[in-house]
Enzyme design. Structure first.
Site, mmCIF file in Angstrom:
data_model
loop_
_atom_site.group_PDB
_atom_site.id
_atom_site.type_symbol
_atom_site.label_atom_id
_atom_site.label_comp_id
_atom_site.label_asym_id
_atom_site.label_seq_id
_atom_site.Cartn_x
_atom_site.Cartn_y
_atom_site.Cartn_z
ATOM 1 N N ILE A 91 17.539 11.767 56.812
ATOM 2 C CA ILE A 91 16.622 10.899 55.740
ATOM 3 C C ILE A 91 17.608 10.411 54.742
ATOM 4 C CG2 ILE A 91 14.903 11.029 53.792
ATOM 5 C CD1 ILE A 91 13.745 13.361 55.818
ATOM 6 N N HIS A 108 11.404 2.917 64.562
ATOM 7 C CA HIS A 108 10.622 4.427 64.679
ATOM 8 C C HIS A 108 9.676 4.327 65.783
ATOM 9 C CE1 HIS A 108 8.979 8.164 63.197
ATOM 10 N NE2 HIS A 108 7.823 7.742 63.343
ATOM 11 N N GLU A 142 10.615 6.479 50.690
ATOM 12 C CA GLU A 142 9.563 7.382 51.369
ATOM 13 C C GLU A 142 9.796 7.194 52.795
ATOM 14 O OE1 GLU A 142 6.849 8.632 49.900
ATOM 15 O OE2 GLU A 142 7.874 8.126 47.977
#
Ligand code: GAR
Length: 218
Positions: A91, A108, A142
């Site tokens: 991340i 993703h 995010e």
């Protein structure tokens, strides 16, 4: 103009190979200036075999802050236009993301906003979904949440397992990511008033794959 791409990965590197194919096909318009891996993985070896400038930046040895600082410096030195995350399983910190606004793209393996995070194939099966898919999107601070550039969906078969579903999705992932990057290179996907817009909607030649430039509602 020659668009400069960097690719980051953590695993076997099949998306990196697909991206390399599309970038290498237009050498006068685009180049892959570096590949970064957070571990000594198969994808890193494959990138080296292709003659790409491939680096291992060890999060384990350096820690996250120093590893990110090294990657940011490398990307800034190369003056990249886009960083393509291709199975990069870290991340990114807000500092990293803020250093490259609208320049970091991720693939993703789910139809976002469904199934952010890991275990996406299992979660789609457990939910009894009729379709599963992949999303290419801009990265924001995010997790798995930035603006969607395109999605591809495949039907889930009654006898699908996590492995069969992942295996059937992978060619669609490659196609989807190649389509987005190809469109960035040709200008078919370009920035207009601060957001990226498709000039012509993407369509897919693969059988049984639905593709769209706006989120698929499944
Ligand atoms: C791909 O399925 C990609 O969508 C996924 O990792 C795999 C990498 O395979 N990415 C994520 O889960 C990111 N959250 P690859 O190394 O063969 O390209």
């Amino acid at each position: 103009m020659n668009l400069k791409f960097a690719i980051a990965l953590s695993g076997r590197g099949s998306n990196m190979l697909a991206l390399h194919d599309v970038i290498a096909a237009m050498p006068d318009k685009a180049s892959c200036v570096c590949v970064i891996a957070d571990k000594d993985c198969l994808g890193l070896q494959k990138a080296k075999e292709l003659g790409l400038d491939a680096h291992h930046v060890s999060y384990k040895e350096l820690g996250k802050d120093a590893a990110e600082a090294q990657i940011i410096a490398c990307l800034q030195e190369h003056q990249i236009d886009f960083l393509l995350l291709a199975g990069f399983m870290r991340i990114l910190s807000p500092t990293f993301v803020d250093a490259f606004p609208q320049k970091i793209i991720n693939i993703h393996p789910s139809l976002l906003p469904k199934y952010k995070g890991v275990g996406t194939h299992r979660r789609a099966l457990d939910a009894g979904d009729t379709h599963h898919g992949a999303t290419v999107h801009f990265v924001t601070a995010e997790l798995d949440d930035g603006p969607i550039l395109s999605q591809a969906a495949i039907p889930i078969q009654p006898d699908d397992t996590e492995d069969t579903l992942a295996a059937r999705l992978l060619p669609a992932e490659h196609w989807l990511y190649q389509t987005v990057v190809n469109a960035l290179i040709t200008g078919d996907l370009a920035e207009e008033n601060g957001t990226y817009q498709w000039k012509t909607a993407p369509h897919c030649e693969l059988s049984d794959v639905i593709v769209t430039d706006c989120p698929i509602d499944r």
